[in-house]
Design a protein around this motif. Sequence first.
Motif, PDB file in Angstrom:
ATOM      1  N   THR A 170       0.832  -1.199   0.000  1.00 33.99           N
ATOM      2  CA  THR A 170       0.000   0.000   0.000  1.00 33.99           C
ATOM      3  C   THR A 170       0.869   1.253   0.000  1.00 33.99           C
ATOM      4  O   THR A 170       0.666   2.157  -0.799  1.00 33.99           O
ATOM      5  N   ASP A 171       1.860   1.287   0.898  1.00 31.29           N
ATOM      6  CA  ASP A 171       2.779   2.422   0.982  1.00 31.29           C
ATOM      7  C   ASP A 171       3.501   2.602  -0.362  1.00 31.29           C
ATOM      8  O   ASP A 171       4.075   1.648  -0.902  1.00 31.29           O
ATOM      9  N   ALA A 172       3.453   3.837  -0.894  1.00 28.92           N
ATOM     10  CA  ALA A 172       4.019   4.090  -2.230  1.00 28.92           C
ATOM     11  C   ALA A 172       5.519   3.805  -2.285  1.00 28.92           C
ATOM     12  O   ALA A 172       6.022   3.269  -3.271  1.00 28.92           O
ATOM     13  N   LYS A 173       6.213   4.156  -1.210  1.00 28.41           N
ATOM     14  CA  LYS A 173       7.667   3.925  -1.176  1.00 28.41           C
ATOM     15  C   LYS A 173       7.997   2.433  -1.155  1.00 28.41           C
ATOM     16  O   LYS A 173       8.955   1.985  -1.775  1.00 28.41           O
ATOM     17  N   LEU A 174       7.155   1.699  -0.441  1.00 27.48           N
ATOM     18  CA  LEU A 174       7.381   0.252  -0.359  1.00 27.48           C
ATOM     19  C   LEU A 174       7.117  -0.407  -1.717  1.00 27.48           C
ATOM     20  O   LEU A 174       7.883  -1.244  -2.180  1.00 27.48           O
ATOM     21  N   LYS A 175       6.030   0.032  -2.333  1.00 27.01           N
ATOM     22  CA  LYS A 175       5.702  -0.483  -3.661  1.00 27.01           C
ATOM     23  C   LYS A 175       6.865  -0.234  -4.630  1.00 27.01           C
ATOM     24  O   LYS A 175       7.291  -1.122  -5.353  1.00 27.01           O
ATOM     25  N   LYS A 176       7.380   0.993  -4.568  1.00 28.65           N
ATOM     26  CA  LYS A 176       8.494   1.373  -5.438  1.00 28.65           C
ATOM     27  C   LYS A 176       9.739   0.533  -5.128  1.00 28.65           C
ATOM     28  O   LYS A 176      10.456   0.093  -6.032  1.00 28.65           O
ATOM     29  N   ALA A 177       9.979   0.301  -3.835  1.00 21.87           N
ATOM     30  CA  ALA A 177      11.148  -0.495  -3.439  1.00 21.87           C
ATOM     31  C   ALA A 177      11.042  -1.919  -3.990  1.00 21.87           C
ATOM     32  O   ALA A 177      12.027  -2.472  -4.482  1.00 21.87           O
ATOM     33  N   PHE A 178       9.859  -2.493  -3.933  1.00 20.30           N
ATOM     34  CA  PHE A 178       9.664  -3.848  -4.472  1.00 20.30           C
ATOM     35  C   PHE A 178       9.820  -3.853  -5.994  1.00 20.30           C
ATOM     36  O   PHE A 178      10.418  -4.768  -6.550  1.00 20.30           O
ATOM     37  N   GLU A 179       9.271  -2.809  -6.629  1.00 15.40           N
ATOM     38  CA  GLU A 179       9.393  -2.711  -8.096  1.00 15.40           C
ATOM     39  C   GLU A 179      10.864  -2.608  -8.506  1.00 15.40           C
ATOM     40  O   GLU A 179      11.313  -3.299  -9.423  1.00 15.40           O
ATOM     41  N   ASP A 180      11.580  -1.724  -7.807  1.00 17.54           N
ATOM     42  CA  ASP A 180      13.007  -1.544  -8.112  1.00 17.54           C
ATOM     43  C   ASP A 180      13.771  -2.844  -7.903  1.00 17.54           C
ATOM     44  O   ASP A 180      14.639  -3.200  -8.689  1.00 17.54           O
ATOM     45  N   HIS A 181      13.433  -3.529  -6.813  1.00 20.58           N
ATOM     46  CA  HIS A 181      14.174  -4.749  -6.535  1.00 20.58           C
ATOM     47  C   HIS A 181      13.818  -5.874  -7.515  1.00 20.58           C
ATOM     48  O   HIS A 181      14.655  -6.744  -7.771  1.00 20.58           O
ATOM     49  N   LEU A 182      12.633  -5.808  -8.073  1.00 21.27           N
ATOM     50  CA  LEU A 182      12.274  -6.787  -9.102  1.00 21.27           C
ATOM     51  C   LEU A 182      13.186  -6.598 -10.318  1.00 21.27           C
ATOM     52  O   LEU A 182      13.710  -7.566 -10.869  1.00 21.27           O
ATOM     53  N   LYS A 183      13.393  -5.342 -10.688  1.00 21.70           N
ATOM     54  CA  LYS A 183      14.297  -5.042 -11.816  1.00 21.70           C
ATOM     55  C   LYS A 183      15.710  -5.537 -11.501  1.00 21.70           C
ATOM     56  O   LYS A 183      16.363  -6.162 -12.324  1.00 21.70           O
ATOM     57  N   GLU A 184      16.161  -5.236 -10.289  1.00 19.98           N
ATOM     58  CA  GLU A 184      17.505  -5.670  -9.879  1.00 19.98           C
ATOM     59  C   GLU A 184      17.607  -7.195  -9.884  1.00 19.98           C
ATOM     60  O   GLU A 184      18.610  -7.749 -10.311  1.00 19.98           O
ATOM     61  N   THR A 185      16.565  -7.831  -9.400  1.00 20.31           N
ATOM     62  CA  THR A 185      16.573  -9.297  -9.316  1.00 20.31           C
ATOM     63  C   THR A 185      16.706  -9.926 -10.700  1.00 20.31           C
ATOM     64  O   THR A 185      17.431 -10.905 -10.880  1.00 20.31           O
ATOM     65  N   LYS A 186      16.021  -9.325 -11.673  1.00 18.09           N
ATOM     66  CA  LYS A 186      16.147  -9.817 -13.052  1.00 18.09           C
ATOM     67  C   LYS A 186      17.590  -9.669 -13.537  1.00 18.09           C
ATOM     68  O   LYS A 186      18.115 -10.548 -14.214  1.00 18.09           O
ATOM     69  N   ASN A 187      18.209  -8.550 -13.167  1.00 16.27           N
ATOM     70  CA  ASN A 187      19.633  -8.358 -13.511  1.00 16.27           C
ATOM     71  C   ASN A 187      20.526  -9.376 -12.819  1.00 16.27           C
ATOM     72  O   ASN A 187      21.487  -9.861 -13.399  1.00 16.27           O
ATOM     73  N   HIS A 188      20.194  -9.675 -11.570  1.00 17.67           N
ATOM     74  CA  HIS A 188      20.999 -10.647 -10.824  1.00 17.67           C
ATOM     75  C   HIS A 188      20.948 -12.015 -11.497  1.00 17.67           C
ATOM     76  O   HIS A 188      21.945 -12.726 -11.564  1.00 17.67           O
ATOM     77  N   LYS A 189      19.761 -12.334 -12.003  1.00 14.11           N
ATOM     78  CA  LYS A 189      19.580 -13.605 -12.704  1.00 14.11           C
ATOM     79  C   LYS A 189      20.441 -13.638 -13.974  1.00 14.11           C
ATOM     80  O   LYS A 189      21.154 -14.614 -14.215  1.00 14.11           O
ATOM     81  N   THR A 190      20.371 -12.545 -14.728  1.00 14.75           N
ATOM     82  CA  THR A 190      21.164 -12.460 -15.967  1.00 14.75           C
ATOM     83  C   THR A 190      22.654 -12.538 -15.650  1.00 14.75           C
ATOM     84  O   THR A 190      23.416 -13.216 -16.343  1.00 14.75           O
ATOM     85  N   ARG A 191      23.061 -11.857 -14.596  1.00 17.90           N
ATOM     86  CA  ARG A 191      24.468 -11.867 -14.195  1.00 17.90           C
ATOM     87  C   ARG A 191      24.929 -13.299 -13.884  1.00 17.90           C
ATOM     88  O   ARG A 191      26.016 -13.704 -14.276  1.00 17.90           O
TER      89      ARG A 191
END
Length: 160
Positions: A34-55
Amino acid sequence: MKNLEELFEHQLKDLYSAEDQLTKALPKMVENATDAKLKKAFEDHLKETKNHKTRLEEICKELDINPKGETCKAMKGLIKEAESFMEEVKDKEVLDAGMIAEAQRVEHYEISGYGTAVRYAKELGHDDIAKKLKKTLDEEYGADDKLNDIAEKRLNRKAK
Ligand SMILES: [Fe+2]
């Protein structure tokens, strides 16, 4: 496993499975936050996680090993716990707070996994791979810090 090289390969496959599972679990956390910052943090980390997988895919290619075929049971358990929590809790504020806790468990697990992997890579003389793994490790620390900040701010808001 007979030597450190094989143990290292096992760790990489385990991390790959963990990241792969996380790419599938994070969208649900984005959705539930619900919290906008938390939502953004999860979204950002999803992007990072995809990069981690590629790495990890790149690293495994360099080592001529297949990253797939193993299931990280620890991550499976952590995700299962987060999912049942999200199903059970209806109060939005409690849900946000609990998701931060679940996500930090995940981050700490990854931090310990990547910390080990960096060390093994160095020990085995894979310096470039160690650097790549360190980059991911730093991003996991960053994600954990961000979650900490959000949790602290919630606490401060509550205190007012
Ligand atoms: Fe990651």
